[in-house]
Design a protein around this motif. Structure first.
Motif, mmCIF file in Angstrom:
data_model
loop_
_atom_site.group_PDB
_atom_site.id
_atom_site.type_symbol
_atom_site.label_atom_id
_atom_site.label_comp_id
_atom_site.label_asym_id
_atom_site.label_seq_id
_atom_site.Cartn_x
_atom_site.Cartn_y
_atom_site.Cartn_z
ATOM 1 N N ALA A 2 -13.361 -89.073 94.308
ATOM 2 C CA ALA A 2 -13.854 -87.925 95.072
ATOM 3 C C ALA A 2 -14.943 -88.368 96.034
ATOM 4 N N GLY A 3 -14.819 -87.939 97.287
ATOM 5 C CA GLY A 3 -15.817 -88.263 98.304
ATOM 6 C C GLY A 3 -15.610 -89.593 98.991
ATOM 7 N N GLU A 4 -14.580 -90.343 98.607
ATOM 8 C CA GLU A 4 -14.301 -91.654 99.198
ATOM 9 C C GLU A 4 -13.042 -91.588 100.064
ATOM 10 N N ALA A 5 -13.003 -92.409 101.109
ATOM 11 C CA ALA A 5 -11.819 -92.473 101.970
ATOM 12 C C ALA A 5 -10.633 -92.986 101.161
ATOM 13 N N VAL A 6 -9.499 -92.311 101.287
ATOM 14 C CA VAL A 6 -8.302 -92.685 100.539
ATOM 15 C C VAL A 6 -7.142 -92.987 101.495
ATOM 16 N N ALA A 7 -7.287 -92.564 102.748
ATOM 17 C CA ALA A 7 -6.251 -92.769 103.759
ATOM 18 C C ALA A 7 -6.928 -92.632 105.119
ATOM 19 N N ASP A 8 -6.164 -92.847 106.185
ATOM 20 C CA ASP A 8 -6.686 -92.539 107.513
ATOM 21 C C ASP A 8 -5.549 -92.101 108.416
ATOM 22 N N VAL A 9 -5.944 -91.356 109.431
ATOM 23 C CA VAL A 9 -4.999 -90.872 110.429
ATOM 24 C C VAL A 9 -5.513 -91.277 111.804
ATOM 25 N N GLU A 10 -4.577 -91.581 112.689
ATOM 26 C CA GLU A 10 -4.935 -91.972 114.041
ATOM 27 C C GLU A 10 -4.282 -91.001 115.015
ATOM 28 N N SER A 11 -5.085 -90.535 115.947
ATOM 29 C CA SER A 11 -4.573 -89.641 116.972
ATOM 30 C C SER A 11 -4.778 -90.292 118.332
ATOM 31 N N VAL A 12 -4.386 -89.593 119.361
ATOM 32 C CA VAL A 12 -4.614 -90.111 120.705
ATOM 33 C C VAL A 12 -6.108 -90.152 121.012
ATOM 34 N N LYS A 13 -6.925 -89.422 120.237
ATOM 35 C CA LYS A 13 -8.364 -89.359 120.468
ATOM 36 C C LYS A 13 -9.177 -90.313 119.600
ATOM 37 N N ALA A 14 -8.784 -90.473 118.328
ATOM 38 C CA ALA A 14 -9.652 -91.183 117.385
ATOM 39 C C ALA A 14 -8.903 -91.563 116.114
ATOM 40 N N VAL A 15 -9.567 -92.422 115.315
ATOM 41 C CA VAL A 15 -9.112 -92.714 113.957
ATOM 42 C C VAL A 15 -10.079 -91.985 113.031
ATOM 43 N N SER A 16 -9.527 -91.295 112.030
ATOM 44 C CA SER A 16 -10.357 -90.515 111.126
ATOM 45 C C SER A 16 -9.955 -90.791 109.686
ATOM 46 N N ASP A 17 -10.964 -90.948 108.822
ATOM 47 C CA ASP A 17 -10.692 -91.125 107.397
ATOM 48 C C ASP A 17 -10.234 -89.815 106.777
ATOM 49 N N VAL A 18 -9.363 -89.927 105.799
ATOM 50 C CA VAL A 18 -9.012 -88.810 104.929
ATOM 51 C C VAL A 18 -9.801 -89.048 103.639
ATOM 52 N N VAL A 19 -10.664 -88.116 103.313
ATOM 53 C CA VAL A 19 -11.545 -88.250 102.157
ATOM 54 C C VAL A 19 -10.908 -87.530 100.970
ATOM 55 N N SER A 20 -10.833 -88.223 99.858
ATOM 56 C CA SER A 20 -10.241 -87.604 98.670
ATOM 57 C C SER A 20 -11.173 -86.520 98.142
ATOM 58 N N PRO A 21 -10.670 -85.309 97.993
ATOM 59 C CA PRO A 21 -11.501 -84.242 97.456
ATOM 60 C C PRO A 21 -11.676 -84.325 95.944
ATOM 61 N N LEU A 22 -10.849 -85.144 95.283
ATOM 62 C CA LEU A 22 -10.849 -85.240 93.832
ATOM 63 C C LEU A 22 -10.678 -86.684 93.389
ATOM 64 N N SER A 23 -11.059 -86.962 92.173
ATOM 65 C CA SER A 23 -10.782 -88.269 91.580
ATOM 66 C C SER A 23 -9.467 -88.190 90.828
ATOM 67 N N GLY A 24 -8.678 -89.248 90.949
ATOM 68 C CA GLY A 24 -7.407 -89.260 90.250
ATOM 69 C C GLY A 24 -6.557 -90.441 90.664
ATOM 70 N N THR A 25 -5.317 -90.435 90.213
ATOM 71 C CA THR A 25 -4.359 -91.490 90.510
ATOM 72 C C THR A 25 -3.330 -90.953 91.489
ATOM 73 N N VAL A 26 -3.064 -91.728 92.538
ATOM 74 C CA VAL A 26 -2.046 -91.339 93.516
ATOM 75 C C VAL A 26 -0.687 -91.425 92.835
ATOM 76 N N GLU A 27 -0.006 -90.304 92.758
ATOM 77 C CA GLU A 27 1.316 -90.248 92.136
ATOM 78 C C GLU A 27 2.434 -90.346 93.165
ATOM 79 N N GLU A 28 2.175 -89.806 94.355
ATOM 80 C CA GLU A 28 3.227 -89.726 95.370
ATOM 81 C C GLU A 28 2.568 -89.605 96.740
ATOM 82 N N VAL A 29 3.186 -90.194 97.757
ATOM 83 C CA VAL A 29 2.747 -90.016 99.135
ATOM 84 C C VAL A 29 3.920 -89.470 99.946
#
Length: 124
Positions: free
Chosen positions: A52-79
């Motif tokens: 929770a509170g840590e970057a878990v992914a990122d997205v890139e747009s034509v404007k910028a790269v932005s982190d996706v911050v995990s709202p919860l702690s846990g194990t990634v089951e599926e993407v």
């Protein structure tokens, strides 16, 4: 701006749907609008740990790269592998397009309801 009442939200503009210890996570309508057209998504691998509170992914747009911050702690089951070939799905339907699913290992804290998230966005 759309803010579905059944979801929970973070101040970093992720949405969360919680069902029996499983969290589905995506980007809000506000986030995709601010980023613009998404051109790349970097997702974690199933089995990765998210904090929770840590970057878990990122997205890139034509404007910028932005982190996706995990709202919860846990194990990634599926993407959502569809996003690897077509990240613009997030722009087209932010609440129908999820990024990842986590099995939650700690009780969620600090998530906002729709009204609180709308109030936050109104100040930005």
């Amino acid at each position: 701006m759309s803010v579905p009442a059944e979801l929970k939200y973070t101040d970093t503009h992720e949405w969360v749907s919680l069902t029996e210890g499983m969290a589905t996570i995506g980007l809000t309508d506000y986030a995709q609008d601010q980023l613009g057209d998404l051109v790349f998504v970097n997702l974690p691998e199933p089995g990765d740990e998210a904090s929770a509170g840590e970057a878990v992914a990122d997205v890139e747009s034509v404007k910028a790269v932005s982190d996706v911050v995990s709202p919860l702690s846990g194990t990634v089951e599926e993407v959502n592998e569809e996003l690897l070939d077509n990240p613009a799905l997030i722009n087209e339907d932010p609440y129908g397009t999820w990024l990842m699913r986590l099995s939650v290992t700690a009780e969620p804290e600090g998530l906002m309801d729709a009204a609180a998230y709308e109030a936050l966005c109104a100040t930005l």
